[in-house]
Design a protein around this motif. Structure first.
Motif, PDB file in Angstrom:
ATOM      1  N   THR A  32       0.683  -1.398   0.198  1.00 27.58           N
ATOM      2  CA  THR A  32       0.064  -0.524   0.049  1.00 27.58           C
ATOM      3  C   THR A  32       0.736   0.913   0.280  1.00 27.58           C
ATOM      4  N   THR A  88      -2.063  -8.356   2.616  1.00 31.67           N
ATOM      5  CA  THR A  88      -3.371  -9.280   2.902  1.00 31.67           C
ATOM      6  C   THR A  88      -3.895 -10.580   2.824  1.00 31.67           C
ATOM      7  N   ARG A 147     -14.991  -4.919   0.190  1.00 30.59           N
ATOM      8  CA  ARG A 147     -14.745  -4.457  -1.151  1.00 30.59           C
ATOM      9  C   ARG A 147     -16.357  -4.353  -1.262  1.00 30.59           C
ATOM     10  N   ARG A 167      -9.964  -6.798 -13.043  1.00 25.22           N
ATOM     11  CA  ARG A 167      -8.792  -7.022 -12.147  1.00 25.22           C
ATOM     12  C   ARG A 167      -8.799  -7.617 -10.486  1.00 25.22           C
ATOM     13  N   THR A 169      -7.299  -9.164  -7.037  1.00 25.10           N
ATOM     14  CA  THR A 169      -6.615  -9.285  -5.748  1.00 25.10           C
ATOM     15  C   THR A 169      -6.066 -10.602  -6.247  1.00 25.10           C
ATOM     16  N   SER A 211      -8.884   2.851  -0.653  1.00 23.50           N
ATOM     17  CA  SER A 211      -7.925   2.545  -2.399  1.00 23.50           C
ATOM     18  C   SER A 211      -9.226   3.640  -2.925  1.00 23.50           C
TER      19      SER A 211
HETATM   20  C1  BEZ Z   1      -5.322  -4.728  -3.541  1.00 22.06           C
HETATM   21  O1  BEZ Z   1      -4.347  -5.535  -3.571  1.00 22.06           O
HETATM   22  O2  BEZ Z   1      -6.450  -4.223  -3.931  1.00 22.06           O
HETATM   23  C2  BEZ Z   1      -5.733  -4.410  -2.545  1.00 22.06           C
HETATM   24  C3  BEZ Z   1      -4.499  -5.045  -1.249  1.00 22.06           C
HETATM   25  C4  BEZ Z   1      -3.395  -4.383  -0.371  1.00 22.06           C
HETATM   26  C5  BEZ Z   1      -4.844  -3.022   0.480  1.00 22.06           C
HETATM   27  C6  BEZ Z   1      -5.751  -2.640  -0.580  1.00 22.06           C
HETATM   28  C7  BEZ Z   1      -6.281  -3.182  -1.794  1.00 22.06           C
END
Ligand code: BEZ
Length: 325
Positions: A32, A88, A147, A167, A169, A211
């Motif tokens: 991050t 994560t 999310r 997309r 993770t 994010s």
């Molecule tokens: C992501 O891969 O979407 C993610 C990873 C860490 C913090 C926030 C989002």
């Protein structure tokens, strides 16, 4: 031995023994960026650690995937090349299938319940296998909120999501969810997402409010569905090799400091989630569809559970736990 040789020998011992054993700057990696709550809490952790250790321990953070993506950082932790990381839960699922249960779709209705799950006994149990499976010690969980789905094109029915390059993770449990409504999941690290959206490589993303605000993904995917479809956890990790070199007493001191900042991170996300959504509402560049619940996706929860319950008993355990809330 003349006095000069003795002095050099003692100096050598002095540097090699007490200093190496008692003073340490831990290197901590994160994917991050510096503005993220995780990074702010890591900076605060550095201060806490210096204070409680009388300056013996400190942390230097490597943000924004400077040391590589999360898979690379996990390998570095395993070899002891990296001391600590805040990764994560999605990344850990690649080695610890039980952790996939934390990504069960629609496991919780809201972020406060997500916090309760992350602080629960079954969730803590999952951390117990980390030393064997990953060569790391999982000190505590935190999160980056719930999310949501963001798409370039507006969506009115679930079939609109079919074929979209989403997309995600990188994590098999997350991939399953997207495949189950016929999207085309495109796993990639957080650091590549903005450019992939900007250059049209992907059509949509799975992301949290924090994010979205930090990176302004709505500049290229202006339609947001508030789904809260899974919680997005974090695990504060220490390399097991590094841990083995630390005294019992110092381990307690270090893990208490880390725990404090995991808790603060969770509390901040719970307290700030609604305000973040309000900030996004105030942005004229984003179109928001509220309350998109599991029914929008048909029988996806049953289908996901029947696939993942075969991989881990924690899907049923966490669903049972949440049923009691
Ligand atoms: C992501 O891969 O979407 C993610 C990873 C860490 C913090 C926030 C989002």
């Amino acid at each position: 031995m003349n006095w000069k040789i003795m002095l050099v020998a003692f100096a050598g011992i002095g540097v090699a023994l007490p200093a190496a054993a008692e003073e340490r700057e831990f290197r901590l990696g994160l994917i991050t960026p510096p503005v993220h709550v995780w990074n702010q809490e890591v900076a605060a952790l550095n201060e806490t650690l210096q204070e409680v250790s009388d300056g013996r321990f400190s942390i230097v953070a490597f943000p924004s995937g400077q040391l590589g993506n999360e898979a690379t950082m996990l390998q570095q932790l395993q070899t002891g090349a990296l001391d600590m990381a805040w990764l994560t839960t999605a990344e850990i699922t690649t080695r610890v299938p039980d952790m996939a249960a934390l990504h069960a779709p629609f496991l919780v209705d809201n972020i406060a319940d997500a916090a309760t799950v992350l602080r629960s006994e079954p969730a803590r149990e999952i951390l117990d296998v980390l030393p064997r499976a990953t060569g790391t010690v999982g000190v505590c969980y935190a999160m980056t909120g719930m999310r949501q789905l963001m798409t370039r094109q507006p969506v009115s029915v679930a079939s609109d999501l079919g074929g979209m390059r989403f997309r995600i993770t990188p994590a098999p449990a997350i991939r399953s969810f997207f495949e189950m409504f016929d999207a085309a999941p495109a796993p990639m690290p957080l650091t590549q997402v903005y450019d992939a959206l900007a250059n049209g490589q992907i059509d949509a993303i799975d992301m949290d409010f924090e994010s979205i605000i930090n990176f302004r993904y709505h500049e290229h995917a202006p339609n947001m569905m508030v789904t809260n479809h899974h919680m997005f956890g974090m695990v504060a990790l220490v390399s097991a090799r590094v841990w083995a070199d630390i005294s019992e007493e110092d381990r307690t001191l270090i893990s208490s400091a880390i725990q404090l900042h995991c808790d603060r991170t969770i509390d901040r996300f719970v307290d700030e989630e609604e305000g973040k959504l309000d900030r996004l509402r105030a942005d004229s560049g984003i179109s928001i569809t509220d309350n998109v619940g599991p029914e929008f996706f048909g029988d996806i929860v049953e289908r996901w559970d029947s696939t993942w319950a075969e991989q881990t008993p924690y899907v049923a355990r966490l669903r049972d736990l949440v049923a009691e809330f």
